[in-house]
Design a protein around this motif. Structure first.
Motif, PDB file in Angstrom:
ATOM      1  N   TYR A  62       9.567   6.697  -1.586  1.00  0.00           N
ATOM      2  CA  TYR A  62       8.488   6.482  -0.619  1.00  0.00           C
ATOM      3  C   TYR A  62       7.858   7.814  -0.255  1.00  0.00           C
ATOM      4  CZ  TYR A  62       6.223   5.821   3.894  1.00  0.00           C
ATOM      5  OH  TYR A  62       5.320   5.847   4.923  1.00  0.00           O
ATOM      6  N   GLY A  66       1.306   7.223   2.884  1.00  0.00           N
ATOM      7  CA  GLY A  66       0.782   5.880   3.155  1.00  0.00           C
ATOM      8  C   GLY A  66       1.645   5.140   4.145  1.00  0.00           C
ATOM      9  N   SER A  70       3.203  -1.164   3.995  1.00  0.00           N
ATOM     10  CA  SER A  70       2.489  -1.493   2.748  1.00  0.00           C
ATOM     11  C   SER A  70       3.358  -1.174   1.539  1.00  0.00           C
ATOM     12  CB  SER A  70       1.188  -0.722   2.653  1.00  0.00           C
ATOM     13  OG  SER A  70       0.317  -1.153   3.650  1.00  0.00           O
ATOM     14  N   TRP A  71       4.035  -0.051   1.589  1.00  0.00           N
ATOM     15  CA  TRP A  71       4.917   0.323   0.484  1.00  0.00           C
ATOM     16  C   TRP A  71       6.042  -0.701   0.341  1.00  0.00           C
ATOM     17  CZ3 TRP A  71      10.119   1.759   0.271  1.00  0.00           C
ATOM     18  CH2 TRP A  71      10.550   2.288  -0.953  1.00  0.00           C
ATOM     19  N   ARG A  74       4.718  -3.860  -1.107  1.00  0.00           N
ATOM     20  CA  ARG A  74       4.390  -3.668  -2.524  1.00  0.00           C
ATOM     21  C   ARG A  74       5.652  -3.762  -3.374  1.00  0.00           C
ATOM     22  NH1 ARG A  74       0.845   0.126  -2.042  1.00  0.00           N
ATOM     23  NH2 ARG A  74       2.339   1.815  -1.864  1.00  0.00           N
ATOM     24  N   ASN A  78       6.176  -6.802  -5.971  1.00  0.00           N
ATOM     25  CA  ASN A  78       6.425  -6.463  -7.382  1.00  0.00           C
ATOM     26  C   ASN A  78       7.741  -7.064  -7.855  1.00  0.00           C
ATOM     27  OD1 ASN A  78       4.038  -5.058  -7.621  1.00  0.00           O
ATOM     28  ND2 ASN A  78       4.969  -3.060  -7.330  1.00  0.00           N
ATOM     29  N   SER A 149      -5.411  -5.133  -0.843  1.00  0.00           N
ATOM     30  CA  SER A 149      -5.593  -3.841  -1.503  1.00  0.00           C
ATOM     31  C   SER A 149      -4.448  -2.896  -1.175  1.00  0.00           C
ATOM     32  CB  SER A 149      -6.925  -3.230  -1.072  1.00  0.00           C
ATOM     33  OG  SER A 149      -7.064  -1.933  -1.577  1.00  0.00           O
ATOM     34  N   GLU A 150      -4.094  -2.848   0.096  1.00  0.00           N
ATOM     35  CA  GLU A 150      -3.030  -1.947   0.530  1.00  0.00           C
ATOM     36  C   GLU A 150      -1.670  -2.383  -0.022  1.00  0.00           C
ATOM     37  OE1 GLU A 150      -1.394  -0.060   4.695  1.00  0.00           O
ATOM     38  OE2 GLU A 150      -3.322  -1.094   4.689  1.00  0.00           O
ATOM     39  N   THR A 152      -0.978  -4.252  -2.723  1.00  0.00           N
ATOM     40  CA  THR A 152      -0.854  -4.243  -4.177  1.00  0.00           C
ATOM     41  C   THR A 152      -1.192  -2.896  -4.788  1.00  0.00           C
ATOM     42  OG1 THR A 152      -3.127  -5.030  -4.429  1.00  0.00           O
ATOM     43  CG2 THR A 152      -1.355  -6.702  -4.380  1.00  0.00           C
ATOM     44  N   ASN A 153      -1.697  -1.981  -3.964  1.00  0.00           N
ATOM     45  CA  ASN A 153      -2.114  -0.660  -4.433  1.00  0.00           C
ATOM     46  C   ASN A 153      -3.244  -0.780  -5.463  1.00  0.00           C
ATOM     47  OD1 ASN A 153      -1.945   2.097  -4.133  1.00  0.00           O
ATOM     48  ND2 ASN A 153      -0.519   2.331  -5.838  1.00  0.00           N
ATOM     49  N   ILE A 154      -4.110  -1.751  -5.233  1.00  0.00           N
ATOM     50  CA  ILE A 154      -5.289  -1.970  -6.066  1.00  0.00           C
ATOM     51  C   ILE A 154      -6.495  -1.677  -5.186  1.00  0.00           C
ATOM     52  CG2 ILE A 154      -6.630  -3.697  -7.334  1.00  0.00           C
ATOM     53  CD1 ILE A 154      -4.017  -5.198  -7.870  1.00  0.00           C
ATOM     54  N   SER A 155      -7.485  -0.994  -5.744  1.00  0.00           N
ATOM     55  CA  SER A 155      -8.654  -0.635  -4.935  1.00  0.00           C
ATOM     56  C   SER A 155      -9.348  -1.882  -4.402  1.00  0.00           C
ATOM     57  CB  SER A 155      -9.637   0.206  -5.759  1.00  0.00           C
ATOM     58  OG  SER A 155     -10.274  -0.603  -6.722  1.00  0.00           O
TER      59      SER A 155
END
Length: 188
Positions: A62, A66, A70-71, A74, A78, A149-150, A152-155
């Motif tokens: 980690y 961020g 969110s981490w 994620r 995942n 977005s946050e 999944t770490n996708i813009s």
């Protein structure tokens, strides 16, 4: 949050009891999110437990730049997606149909709801994993684009694109088969 950082630092410094604070803070919201993804309470409980073990083992990865929550989400999402792939898990298990129709008394209403959810299950199964996840997070979990977005770490623009593309694929599939599914209209 500053409190989360404090606990993470304590765990990394060797205080394993500090991890109980993290688990207690996030177990219920994480369970709710995973339950919406799996629609199965036993699977959700198992995935939450596994996710917390995975988070613990990866805590040193980690980066404090961020949000910790969110981490954590994620890592958990995942993990769930990995499990879905391993088990070829359906996004909306067939038990969901029975759950949705419980309490209905008119046979026509029950039949129509079951057919609608069977169609939705089939349509979701045609999507790639990343698009299916975004659809579930948006509509089953009712998360905002920013939250997706946050997590999944996708813009943000990519989240919007993937969501739009997934809905279009589902609409096109329905049209190609000569059906109609009004929930997939462009304005939703």
């Amino acid at each position: 949050m500053e409190e989360d950082l404090k606990w993470v630092r304590e765990v990394l410094a060797g205080d394993k009891q500090a991890y109980a604070h993290i688990v207690n803070k996030y177990k219920n919201p994480l369970y709710a999110t995973i339950l919406r993804m799996t629609r199965n309470s036993q699977d959700a409980q198992d995935y939450v437990q596994d996710a917390f073990l995975k988070v613990y083992s990866q805590l040193d990865k980690y980066k404090e730049t961020g949000s910790f929550s969110s981490w954590l989400y994620r890592v958990a999402i995942n993990h769930c997606m990995d499990e879905f792939r391993k088990k070829r898990h359906q996004s909306v298990p067939s038990g969901f149909v029975e759950e949705v129709t419980a309490g209905e008394s008119q046979p026509e209403v029950i039949f129509m709801k079951k057919e609608k959810y069977r169609q939705l299950e089939r349509l979701l199964a045609t999507l790639p994993e990343d698009e299916r996840l975004i659809i579930l997070l948006r509509y089953a979990n009712e998360l905002s684009y920013d939250e997706i977005s946050e997590m999944t770490n996708i813009s943000l623009p990519t989240v919007r694109n993937k969501l739009h593309r997934a809905k279009k694929k589902m609409r096109d599939t329905v049209k190609r088969e000569g059906g109609d599914y009004h929930e997939l209209s462009n304005d939703r």
